[in-house]
Write a protein that holds these residues in place. Structure first.
Motif, PDB file in Angstrom:
ATOM      1  N   ARG A  50     103.225  93.194  91.579  1.00 47.82           N
ATOM      2  CA  ARG A  50     103.381  93.312  90.137  1.00 47.82           C
ATOM      3  C   ARG A  50     103.820  94.726  89.814  1.00 47.82           C
ATOM      4  N   ARG A  51     104.495  94.888  88.681  1.00 45.65           N
ATOM      5  CA  ARG A  51     104.901  96.221  88.238  1.00 45.65           C
ATOM      6  C   ARG A  51     104.035  96.620  87.049  1.00 45.65           C
ATOM      7  N   PRO A  69     105.552  99.382  91.495  1.00 39.53           N
ATOM      8  CA  PRO A  69     104.923  98.194  92.070  1.00 39.53           C
ATOM      9  C   PRO A  69     103.527  98.479  92.615  1.00 39.53           C
ATOM     10  N   VAL A  70     102.641  97.523  92.412  1.00 39.04           N
ATOM     11  CA  VAL A  70     101.333  97.479  93.065  1.00 39.04           C
ATOM     12  C   VAL A  70     101.219  96.102  93.699  1.00 39.04           C
ATOM     13  N   VAL A  71     100.893  96.066  94.971  1.00 40.27           N
ATOM     14  CA  VAL A  71     100.794  94.803  95.698  1.00 40.27           C
ATOM     15  C   VAL A  71      99.321  94.439  95.864  1.00 40.27           C
ATOM     16  N   VAL A  72      98.967  93.225  95.447  1.00 37.03           N
ATOM     17  CA  VAL A  72      97.614  92.698  95.579  1.00 37.03           C
ATOM     18  C   VAL A  72      97.627  91.662  96.697  1.00 37.03           C
ATOM     19  N   ILE A  73      96.756  91.843  97.691  1.00 38.16           N
ATOM     20  CA  ILE A  73      96.707  90.941  98.849  1.00 38.16           C
ATOM     21  C   ILE A  73      95.296  90.376  98.954  1.00 38.16           C
ATOM     22  N   ASP A  74      95.118  89.125  98.565  1.00 42.00           N
ATOM     23  CA  ASP A  74      93.825  88.471  98.732  1.00 42.00           C
ATOM     24  C   ASP A  74      93.744  87.838 100.121  1.00 42.00           C
ATOM     25  N   HIS A  75      92.483  87.664 100.618  1.00 42.21           N
ATOM     26  CA  HIS A  75      92.246  87.138 101.973  1.00 42.21           C
ATOM     27  C   HIS A  75      92.964  88.012 103.009  1.00 42.21           C
ATOM     28  N   PHE A  76      92.796  89.322 102.875  1.00 42.19           N
ATOM     29  CA  PHE A  76      93.593  90.269 103.659  1.00 42.19           C
ATOM     30  C   PHE A  76      93.333  90.155 105.152  1.00 42.19           C
ATOM     31  N   VAL A  77      92.078  89.997 105.560  1.00 45.03           N
ATOM     32  CA  VAL A  77      91.762  89.851 106.980  1.00 45.03           C
ATOM     33  C   VAL A  77      91.066  88.511 107.200  1.00 45.03           C
ATOM     34  N   PRO A  78      91.161  87.934 108.392  1.00 46.94           N
ATOM     35  CA  PRO A  78      90.551  86.633 108.637  1.00 46.94           C
ATOM     36  C   PRO A  78      89.021  86.650 108.591  1.00 46.94           C
ATOM     37  N   ALA A 104      93.019  93.545  99.186  1.00 43.88           N
ATOM     38  CA  ALA A 104      93.593  94.861  99.443  1.00 43.88           C
ATOM     39  C   ALA A 104      94.666  95.151  98.405  1.00 43.88           C
ATOM     40  N   LEU A 105      94.834  96.427  98.107  1.00 40.14           N
ATOM     41  CA  LEU A 105      95.921  96.903  97.262  1.00 40.14           C
ATOM     42  C   LEU A 105      96.786  97.854  98.065  1.00 40.14           C
ATOM     43  N   LEU A 106      98.090  97.789  97.831  1.00 33.53           N
ATOM     44  CA  LEU A 106      99.034  98.712  98.445  1.00 33.53           C
ATOM     45  C   LEU A 106      99.919  99.258  97.332  1.00 33.53           C
TER      46      LEU A 106
END
Length: 223
Positions: free
Chosen positions: A9-10, A17-26, A187-189
């Motif tokens: 999303r911007r 941009p900010v990237v949102v990553i759900d379920h980042f690790v198993p 996680a956010l990047l």
């Protein structure tokens, strides 16, 4: 096994941009178990808490996804190098904070830098907020903006003072442009030049136990 859910999303008027990553690790629980076995020390870099080493497998397993996002979202096609990654726990009482720790900050002003935060608290305890400096309108601080930004910030502080605790929402100096919840295993990047701050709400556990404190993983990259 749930696969990572990646959304970009911007934000703000600068459209960063900010990237949102759900379920980042198993298996986030395994990371919490490992975190409980580590020795923690002062985090440095103005971080209001403590830090410890990650398992070697963390970047080996997550590095490919981070590099793909860096290329596709941030245009960093020349490769990505890890500067630092660690467990982090916020432990500092509001009364002990420096002025810098009560304000939004940037992690780096150099080009091609990215920051990662990975939330590892099962019960949400606040996330990360991004800010606009009111008197300059800056949402990012690069090398060309650094001197005028800090000159304006010092004038603002002389006039209005700093928050008395962790910043949470709008102040006379800063406008919060967005807040992203610290959902478990999210996680956010984002670019390290973005003005941001952790959302440390009243009542957040500031203990040093990784099983009960505000445990995250923070990482910094150069491309």
């Amino acid at each position: 096994m749930t696969t990572p859910d990646v959304r970009a999303r911007r934000i703000g008027t600068e459209g960063e941009p900010v990237v949102v990553i759900d379920h980042f690790v198993p298996d986030p629980h395994a990371l919490r178990v490992f975190a409980a076995t580590q020795d923690y020390g002062p985090a440095g870099r103005h971080y209001p808490g403590i830090a410890a080493s990650l398992p070697d497998s963390y970047m080996r397993d997550q590095g490919a996804l981070i590099a793909t996002i860096a290329k596709q979202v941030f245009g960093m096609s020349a490769g990505l190098s890890l500067l630092e990654a660690r467990f982090s726990i916020v432990t500092m009482a509001p009364s002990a904070l420096s002025i810098e720790q009560r304000l939004p900050h940037v992690d780096a002003v150099e080009p091609g830098r990215l920051a990662l935060i990975h939330y590892l608290v099962p019960d949400e305890t606040g996330g990360t907020a991004f800010y606009r400096h009111r008197s300059t309108g800056f949402e990012t601080i690069d090398a060309s903006r650094r001197d005028p930004y800090f000159a304006a910030l010092n004038r603002d502080l002389a006039k209005h003072g700093a928050p008395e605790s962790y910043i949470a929402g709008d102040t006379p100096l800063f406008e919060r442009i967005t807040r992203i919840d610290g959902v478990y295993n999210r996680a956010l990047l984002y670019r390290s030049s973005l003005l941001h701050s952790g959302e440390i709400a009243d009542g957040t556990s500031l203990g040093s136990d990784p099983q009960t404190g505000r445990l995250t993983i923070t990482g910094f990259f150069a491309g």
